[in-house]
Design a protein around this motif. Structure first.
Motif, PDB file in Angstrom:
ATOM      1  N   ASP A  73      45.300   1.456 -18.142  1.00  0.00           N
ATOM      2  CA  ASP A  73      45.229   0.781 -16.657  1.00  0.00           C
ATOM      3  C   ASP A  73      46.560   1.151 -16.214  1.00  0.00           C
ATOM      4  O   ASP A  73      46.704   0.830 -14.902  1.00  0.00           O
ATOM      5  CB  ASP A  73      44.941  -0.455 -16.716  1.00  0.00           C
ATOM      6  N   THR A  74      47.638   1.369 -16.829  1.00  0.00           N
ATOM      7  CA  THR A  74      48.969   1.577 -16.412  1.00  0.00           C
ATOM      8  C   THR A  74      49.236   3.160 -16.658  1.00  0.00           C
ATOM      9  O   THR A  74      50.158   3.355 -15.412  1.00  0.00           O
ATOM     10  CB  THR A  74      49.946   0.787 -17.294  1.00  0.00           C
ATOM     11  N   THR A  75      48.815   3.851 -17.546  1.00  0.00           N
ATOM     12  CA  THR A  75      49.377   5.178 -17.479  1.00  0.00           C
ATOM     13  C   THR A  75      48.163   5.982 -17.778  1.00  0.00           C
ATOM     14  O   THR A  75      48.181   7.235 -17.157  1.00  0.00           O
ATOM     15  CB  THR A  75      50.065   5.273 -18.974  1.00  0.00           C
ATOM     16  N   GLY A  76      47.200   5.903 -18.620  1.00  0.00           N
ATOM     17  CA  GLY A  76      46.048   6.796 -18.741  1.00  0.00           C
ATOM     18  C   GLY A  76      45.443   7.303 -17.909  1.00  0.00           C
ATOM     19  O   GLY A  76      44.898   8.333 -17.679  1.00  0.00           O
ATOM     20  N   LEU A  77      45.054   6.409 -16.818  1.00  0.00           N
ATOM     21  CA  LEU A  77      44.327   6.589 -15.954  1.00  0.00           C
ATOM     22  C   LEU A  77      44.525   7.842 -14.965  1.00  0.00           C
ATOM     23  O   LEU A  77      44.106   8.651 -14.250  1.00  0.00           O
ATOM     24  CB  LEU A  77      43.658   5.489 -14.922  1.00  0.00           C
ATOM     25  N   PHE A  78      46.054   7.902 -14.628  1.00  0.00           N
ATOM     26  CA  PHE A  78      46.712   9.058 -14.212  1.00  0.00           C
ATOM     27  C   PHE A  78      46.997  10.199 -14.818  1.00  0.00           C
ATOM     28  O   PHE A  78      47.342  11.319 -14.378  1.00  0.00           O
ATOM     29  CB  PHE A  78      47.914   8.437 -13.446  1.00  0.00           C
ATOM     30  N   GLU A  79      46.535  10.328 -16.266  1.00  0.00           N
ATOM     31  CA  GLU A  79      46.650  11.512 -16.849  1.00  0.00           C
ATOM     32  C   GLU A  79      45.193  12.198 -16.854  1.00  0.00           C
ATOM     33  O   GLU A  79      44.551  12.228 -17.894  1.00  0.00           O
ATOM     34  CB  GLU A  79      47.036  11.122 -18.445  1.00  0.00           C
ATOM     35  N   ASN A  80      45.127  12.492 -15.977  1.00  0.00           N
ATOM     36  CA  ASN A  80      43.534  12.797 -15.386  1.00  0.00           C
ATOM     37  C   ASN A  80      43.738  14.158 -14.283  1.00  0.00           C
ATOM     38  O   ASN A  80      44.671  14.199 -13.828  1.00  0.00           O
ATOM     39  CB  ASN A  80      42.808  11.560 -14.519  1.00  0.00           C
ATOM     40  N   THR A  81      42.884  14.947 -14.410  1.00  0.00           N
ATOM     41  CA  THR A  81      42.702  16.062 -13.426  1.00  0.00           C
ATOM     42  C   THR A  81      41.505  16.160 -12.855  1.00  0.00           C
ATOM     43  O   THR A  81      40.436  15.956 -13.293  1.00  0.00           O
ATOM     44  CB  THR A  81      43.138  17.362 -14.053  1.00  0.00           C
ATOM     45  N   VAL A  82      41.349  16.578 -11.574  1.00  0.00           N
ATOM     46  CA  VAL A  82      40.044  16.757 -10.931  1.00  0.00           C
ATOM     47  C   VAL A  82      39.587  18.139 -11.420  1.00  0.00           C
ATOM     48  O   VAL A  82      40.337  19.157 -11.205  1.00  0.00           O
ATOM     49  CB  VAL A  82      40.034  16.746  -9.494  1.00  0.00           C
ATOM     50  N   TYR A  83      38.116  18.387 -11.505  1.00  0.00           N
ATOM     51  CA  TYR A  83      37.647  19.626 -11.859  1.00  0.00           C
ATOM     52  C   TYR A  83      37.702  20.580 -10.629  1.00  0.00           C
ATOM     53  O   TYR A  83      37.248  20.136  -9.449  1.00  0.00           O
ATOM     54  CB  TYR A  83      36.066  19.749 -12.233  1.00  0.00           C
ATOM     55  N   PRO A  84      38.295  21.738 -10.469  1.00  0.00           N
ATOM     56  CA  PRO A  84      38.343  22.799  -9.381  1.00  0.00           C
ATOM     57  C   PRO A  84      36.952  22.731  -8.783  1.00  0.00           C
ATOM     58  O   PRO A  84      36.086  23.003  -9.467  1.00  0.00           O
ATOM     59  CB  PRO A  84      38.817  23.874  -9.988  1.00  0.00           C
ATOM     60  N   GLY A  85      36.763  22.596  -7.379  1.00  0.00           N
ATOM     61  CA  GLY A  85      35.747  22.552  -6.818  1.00  0.00           C
ATOM     62  C   GLY A  85      35.112  21.491  -6.512  1.00  0.00           C
ATOM     63  O   GLY A  85      34.104  21.315  -5.533  1.00  0.00           O
TER      64      GLY A  85
END
Length: 215
Positions: A73-85
């Motif tokens: 909730d503090t760090t991991g949720l931002f270690e995330n990427t949107v799939y291209p497209g």
């Protein structure tokens, strides 16, 4: 037409944040670190179910949930990427359908992720699990999300997701499911679960969805 979308493995790739959160849980609870296969399998099902599968008792499960969320909730949720497209697909779908999220993540966490990526405005409802555990399985999330949408006819609804939990959870409410190949399902998992089709890339989603008004 209403389209319910999963988050992890469908809209965005959460692997790094989830891997790091599980490492944090292992350190806090003195558990063996999950290997890559276990970490990938943990993307999709409820957190509590994965902890139970490790042989933990109810008290340890709650400790694990607390440890996981304190990191995620503090760090991991931002270690995330949107799939291209996917942003373009959401934009396109929003012109002809009502979009809602249906994820086993806590709804507030999911909303923060979508907001960070500038995608939250596409969704009429951000449906997710509750933090008290009363809503955690995908079928329960789908039920809650459909209720927030005004209980539409299931024939007008399609679920889009990458795991068997999406197919089965939607199916319990008479909702069809379109699978996506780029997520965390094992080979053949979606077909075996009963997905009516599987998109190979995000751009395939619009053409594989039923036409508006079709049953």
């Amino acid at each position: 037409m209403i389209v319910l979308l999963d988050l992890d493995g469908t809209i965005s790739d959460p692997y790094v944040g989830i891997r790091n959160a599980w490492r944090f849980v292992s350190e806090r609870l003195g558990l063996a670190v999950l290997d890559e296969e276990q970490q990938r399998a943990a993307i999709g099902p409820p957190l509590e179910d994965t902890l139970l599968s490790l042989g933990l008792d109810d008290h340890a499960v709650q400790q694990g949930v607390h440890a996981y969320r304190s990191y995620y909730d503090t760090t991991g949720l931002f270690e995330n990427t949107v799939y291209p497209g996917m942003p373009e697909v959401l934009e396109e779908l929003g012109g002809t359908a009502t979009l809602a999220l249906a994820t086993s993540k806590p709804a507030d966490t999911a909303a923060r992720i979508l907001d960070r990526f500038g995608l939250v405005h596409h969704f009429a409802v951000v449906g997710g699990a509750t933090r008290d555990g009363s809503v955690r399985r995908k079928a329960d999330v789908v039920a809650r999300t459909l209720a927030e949408l005004g209980s539409p006819d299931p024939a007008d609804v399609t679920m889009v997701g990458d795991r068997l939990h999406d197919v089965h959870g939607a199916g319990q409410h008479g909702v069809r499911c379109l699978g996506v190949r780029w997520g965390y399902g094992a080979p053949g998992e979606l077909e075996a679960a009963g997905a009516y089709a599987v998109a190979e890339a995000p751009a395939d989603i619009p053409r594989l969805l039923p036409s508006p008004g079709s049953a």
